[in-house]
Design an enzyme around this catalytic site. Sequence first.
Site, PDB file in Angstrom:
ATOM      1  CB  SER A   1      -0.922  -0.056   1.224  1.00 51.07           C
ATOM      2  OG  SER A   1      -2.181   0.458   0.973  1.00 51.07           O
TER       3      SER A   1
ATOM      4  NE  ARG B   1      -8.170   1.040  11.098  1.00 47.96           N
ATOM      5  CZ  ARG B   1      -6.970   0.860  10.575  1.00 47.96           C
ATOM      6  NH1 ARG B   1      -6.517   1.683   9.646  1.00 47.96           N
ATOM      7  NH2 ARG B   1      -6.208  -0.128  10.963  1.00 47.96           N
TER       8      ARG B   1
ATOM      9  CG  ASP C   1      -6.800  -3.950  -3.528  1.00 44.35           C
ATOM     10  OD1 ASP C   1      -7.603  -3.099  -3.100  1.00 44.35           O
ATOM     11  OD2 ASP C   1      -5.581  -3.909  -3.296  1.00 44.35           O
TER      12      ASP C   1
ATOM     13  CG  HIS D   1      -5.865  -3.134   0.178  1.00 44.38           C
ATOM     14  ND1 HIS D   1      -4.993  -2.996  -0.871  1.00 44.38           N
ATOM     15  CD2 HIS D   1      -5.291  -2.487   1.227  1.00 44.38           C
ATOM     16  CE1 HIS D   1      -3.933  -2.287  -0.496  1.00 44.38           C
ATOM     17  NE2 HIS D   1      -4.098  -1.969   0.780  1.00 44.38           N
ATOM     18  CG  ASP D   2      -7.175  -6.076   5.079  1.00 44.93           C
ATOM     19  OD1 ASP D   2      -6.390  -5.151   4.787  1.00 44.93           O
ATOM     20  OD2 ASP D   2      -7.908  -6.050   6.076  1.00 44.93           O
TER      21      ASP D   2
END
Length: 398
Positions: free
Chosen positions: A181, A253, A347, A377-378
């Site tokens: 990232s 978040r 992603d 993405h994770d």
Amino acid sequence: MDDDGIETDALAADQGPGPGAPIPASAAWREGDHPGRRLFLPLGDLPLEADPLGSLPGAVLAYETWGELNAARDNAVYVAHALTGDSHVFGPAEPGHHTGGWWNAMVGPGKPIDPARHFIVSANVIGGCQGSTGPASAHPGDGRPWGSRFPYVTMRDMARAEILLADHLGIDRWRLMTGPSMGGMRALEWIAMVPERVGAIAPVGSTGATTADQIAWSTAQVAAIQADPHFNAGDYYDAPDGLGPHVGMGIARMIAHTTYRSAGELNERFDRSYQGESDPLGRGGLFAVQSYLQHHARKLARRFDANTYIRLAQAIQSHDVGRDRGGVETALARYTGPALVIAIDSDRLYPMANSQRLDAALSGSDGIKVVHSKVGHDGFLVETAQMSAFMEEFERSL
């Protein structure tokens, strides 16, 4: 896991405030706190690319190392962290470090990046909140936190600080630079700025330039923090526990974490289930996915700083390795060494097209390595076996 591999659903140990304690106004590391494994490099006045200040006076970079630099000085690996990461790449949660290493799956004994073979280095970025000079640090003029006075920083400013660290450590050329990232963005800055100092590069789930869509998601996160009445325009460090801008940062978040996962994974994992037995339909209960996001919001507030979140989000918005260099492709053409470009097929934050552009621009790439994952993405953190296989094969080929 989140974007930085720090918050997992089964987080082992957390050395920060307990879940029942009031959330601090800022969870930044401060001078006088336990240093943990950190080492500190004074940088002097660090030049800044865009801020009217022109430089960051009295800058300090916090970093950690593992392993030994060999006699030839050719076994050094730099691991660059993502948005809410820090220098603690490997190791347990311990005094000075609220969480365990954010890339324990990739770094450590028997892992692709192994301290038995490599000299591993990672630094908290300038603007961060875990030891490097950032908004929570003492201003050299009056000793009070920088707060709202902290300058705008870019990926290039961060990379310049990392170059000074490499000089300090006697590393003329990294064997490998890697990072997920935002970490991948800084690795790309290195090969545009000083390509001769990078032996190989492995950006993971990253991009050569942030897109309008990515800037849009980030803008909403910054706005959420700034709208918190306890943010106080960035000068909240004297606020008592429980009265800092943790609500705004928590909303930021939750927005971010949604982009770190895929729609399919969230639907499959939570569906429309309730948290507990409380009905959320006008009766005060929560959907399970709402509870999940709130959990991650609270966890971040206990280990991070709201001003740092804003400054690093803005740095990501600024990222364009081709800015004033003739475009992404021209900038990256300066580097001809080996490249491992890793993408995650689900992603939605940094989609495959971003990695395809990097692959085409990097002459040393032999094609994208795709992590197949339903989580989004994770996936580069969750799909350990796939990630390790790609990195191990690439590192052994160098």
